[in-house]
Every structure is written in C-alpha cells, then in structure tokens.
Design an enzyme around this catalytic site. Structure first.
Site, PDB file in Angstrom:
ATOM      1  N   HIS A   1       0.828  -1.203   0.000  1.00  0.00           N
ATOM      2  CA  HIS A   1       0.000   0.000   0.000  1.00  0.00           C
ATOM      3  C   HIS A   1       0.868   1.260   0.000  1.00  0.00           C
ATOM      4  CE1 HIS A   1      -2.889  -2.985   1.552  1.00  0.00           C
ATOM      5  NE2 HIS A   1      -3.823  -2.192   1.047  1.00  0.00           N
TER       6      HIS A   1
ATOM      7  N   ASP B   1      -4.316  -6.436  -7.695  1.00  0.00           N
ATOM      8  CA  ASP B   1      -4.638  -5.786  -6.436  1.00  0.00           C
ATOM      9  C   ASP B   1      -4.965  -4.330  -6.772  1.00  0.00           C
ATOM     10  OD1 ASP B   1      -5.020  -5.334  -3.735  1.00  0.00           O
ATOM     11  OD2 ASP B   1      -3.092  -6.146  -3.114  1.00  0.00           O
TER      12      ASP B   1
END
Length: 336
Positions: free
Chosen positions: A183, A252
């Site tokens: 992230h 993702d």
C-alpha cells in the site's frame, strides 16, 4: 457488448446520479464495497440492487471480508470474525477442529454476504508469512506452515462456495516475504525462484483450479524487474506456468503506492501484462474515469474466466445458521 475489464468502487452508501450514469455507460464487469459504503443491512441491500440496475445485469459485487483486521462488515449489524491465524491456532491443537472452524466461519460470512446481495469475497489469504516480513500479512494468514494453510483454505473455499459466494485467493504468487507494505511502497523479493517454488508458491499451486486470484504488487527479482501485476514475463512464467493457475487474475488495487504512473497507464500495464481484470477501489469519479480510459471490453479467454467466476455463485445450499453459530462458538471456546 461485453462488460469492461474492471472492478470499480463507489463514493458512499448510496449511488449518486453521476455514478449511475457513469456505470451505465462504462459497464464495469463488477463492483467492490468498502466501509464507506456500509451502514445498515437494508442500506447495503438497496445499494447492491442499485449497482446491478446501473449495469443492467446480475454482476458480481465484491468485498474484503476475511475476519480480524480486514472485514468491512462489522458490529453492531454483523458479527466480528477472528483473523485466519486463530483457526491456525486451533489447528495446532487438533487439525480437524481447525478445519471445521475455518469452514464454519466462512460459511457464516457467506450467509452474511448473500443476505445483502454481495456475491464475491476477497479471501482466502494463501500467503506464507516469513520472519522479518512487514506485518501487513501476519495474522491474516492461516499459518506459518504450508500444509495447514492449504488444509484450512480448502475449508474456507468450501464455506464460501456452499454459501453461493465466489472466493478470490490472494496474493498470488505470494506476499509473505514482502518487507514493505505494498500500500505504501513496492516490495522487492530477492529470494531465488527454486526456493519460492518449494515454499511460497506451494499453497497457490494447490489452488490452481480456483476461480479467481488477486495479484501481489511485488517484484520477484530473480525473475523480473517489474511488479508481477504489470510484468508480462512474471505473469506468464510465475502465475500461469510455475503455479499453473488458469483462473481469472485480477490486479490488487491500482491505487496502491507499489505501482507508479497514472491510473490510465497502470490499467493499461496490468491488462497488457495478462491480468484479466483491473481493480481500482477509491470510488472517486476522476480516478474511475482514468481507469476506464485504460481498459477494454472483456474478450476471449478472459471473458471465459469471468463467466466461470460468476457461475461459482449458483450453488447455494440450505444452511442452519443457529446451529452453525453455536458450533463455531464452541470450537473457538477451546482457545480461551
């Protein structure tokens, strides 16, 4: 016209008029919900109906409902489920109880989701955590050992699919060695491929027939200089060949800092690399417009994989929820 090869989020708990028109025209393959979209059961039911109405078909609606840190549906309206590692702890005491607890948890989760109109869950996590890795995976994994991960993931998949919910294995080909959170930055995994094949890849090989998988935004330096999500070489050699996975591969979230460039370019790179679907989660209109610019209609083998994934929601079996809840509580009581 086939739907667009993207999964998109949305901004809030109800569909805005601009989102309704945009989704009607863009026709994304599916949607994904986050905490910002969740208030009450009736509200989520209505939202799911609105999303399907916007594209004019019974599309999949995804959510991350693993349990533990990663669950979008929370009390007071929904149960708080334990992280996957808790089932692993019970498995270490008695494997049959670990398997059964994992099955019951995800069968209950599937029931929660189907009552709302949500038909796909981004679970189970098949990553194999390694010492010194970033804690982003940690207790989200069933175990630090291969065989228990495979054993309990089978139970998880059975629970979801018996409840009419399509599962997504993640994060292929393995995120357990990442020393940074994708992230925030791009993990670079220097472990040689022969070691990966005998460890990290093994749980994914056991589920090479799963309907869907989500990529790890990570570079496997022994093989490529690019994150697997945007590397045609890594996608083919690692995911399709070494692991043998032939189901639908979704990226993702393209918003994650592990990938660089505009969202249009990220979308193009992911699809060009061999992802069947690009996932983008922010729900911001300006972001979704960029993603749609980089996408194309689902075609060929990607369309076939998408239809197989959709069909995984068709075999919904009868379920005695009260009995399942009681048995699950009794099993988890062995850990207290």
């Amino acid at each position: 016209m086939n739907p667009l090869s993207v999964i998109l989020g949305l901004s809030g708990p109800s569909l805005t008029e601009s989102e309704r028109v945009f989704f009607r025209d863009a026709d994304p393959w599916a949607f994904i919900l986050f905490s910002r979209n969740i208030e009450t059961p009736k509200q989520v039911q209505k939202l799911c109906a609105q999303l399907r109405e916007s594209v004019g078909r019974d599309c999949l609606i995804f959510i991350d409902q693993e349990g533990g840190r990663v669950q979008r549906l929370r009390p007071p309206h929904w149960p708080a489920y334990p992280p996957a590692s808790k089932f692993g702890n019970l498995y270490d005491i008695e494997p049959a109880k670990g398997r059964r607890s994992a099955f019951l948890a995800y069968r209950l989760i599937a029931d929660d989701l189907r009552q709302l109109g949500i038909t796909a869950d981004c679970a189970p996590v098949l990553d194999l955590p390694q010492p010194g890795a970033d804690p982003i995976i940690s207790d989200r994994a069933f175990s630090t050992r291969i065989d228990p991960i495979i054993d309990m993931a089978h139970s998880c998949m059975a629970g979801l699919m018996m409840g009419g919910v399509a599962p997504v294995i993640k994060h292929i080909p393995g995120h357990g060695r990442a020393e940074v959170d994708s992230h925030k930055a791009l993990p670079k995994i220097s472990t040689d491929q022969s070691t990966l094949k005998s460890s990290d890849f093994v749980p994914f090989q056991a589920f090479r027939d799963a309907p869907m998988a989500m990529t790890a935004h990570a570079v496997y330096l022994d093989h490529s200089k690019k994150a697997v999500t945007v590397s045609r070489k890594a996608m083919k050699d690692l995911i399709r060949d070494a692991i043998g996975f032939d189901g639908l591969v979704m990226s993702d979230d393209l918003d994650m800092k592990a990938l660089s460039g505009t969202l249009t370019r990220k979308t193009e790179r992911a699809l060009d690399a061999g992802c069947d679907i690009a996932l983008q989660c922010s729900g911001k209109m300006k972001d979704m417009v960029q993603v749609v610019k980089g996408a194309a209609a689902l075609e060929g083998v990607s369309y076939r994989r998408a239809k197989i994934a959709e069909n995984c929601t068709n075999s919904l079996r009868k379920f005695d929820r009260k009995s399942a809840e009681a048995e699950f509580a009794e099993l988890m009581g062995h850990l207290s």
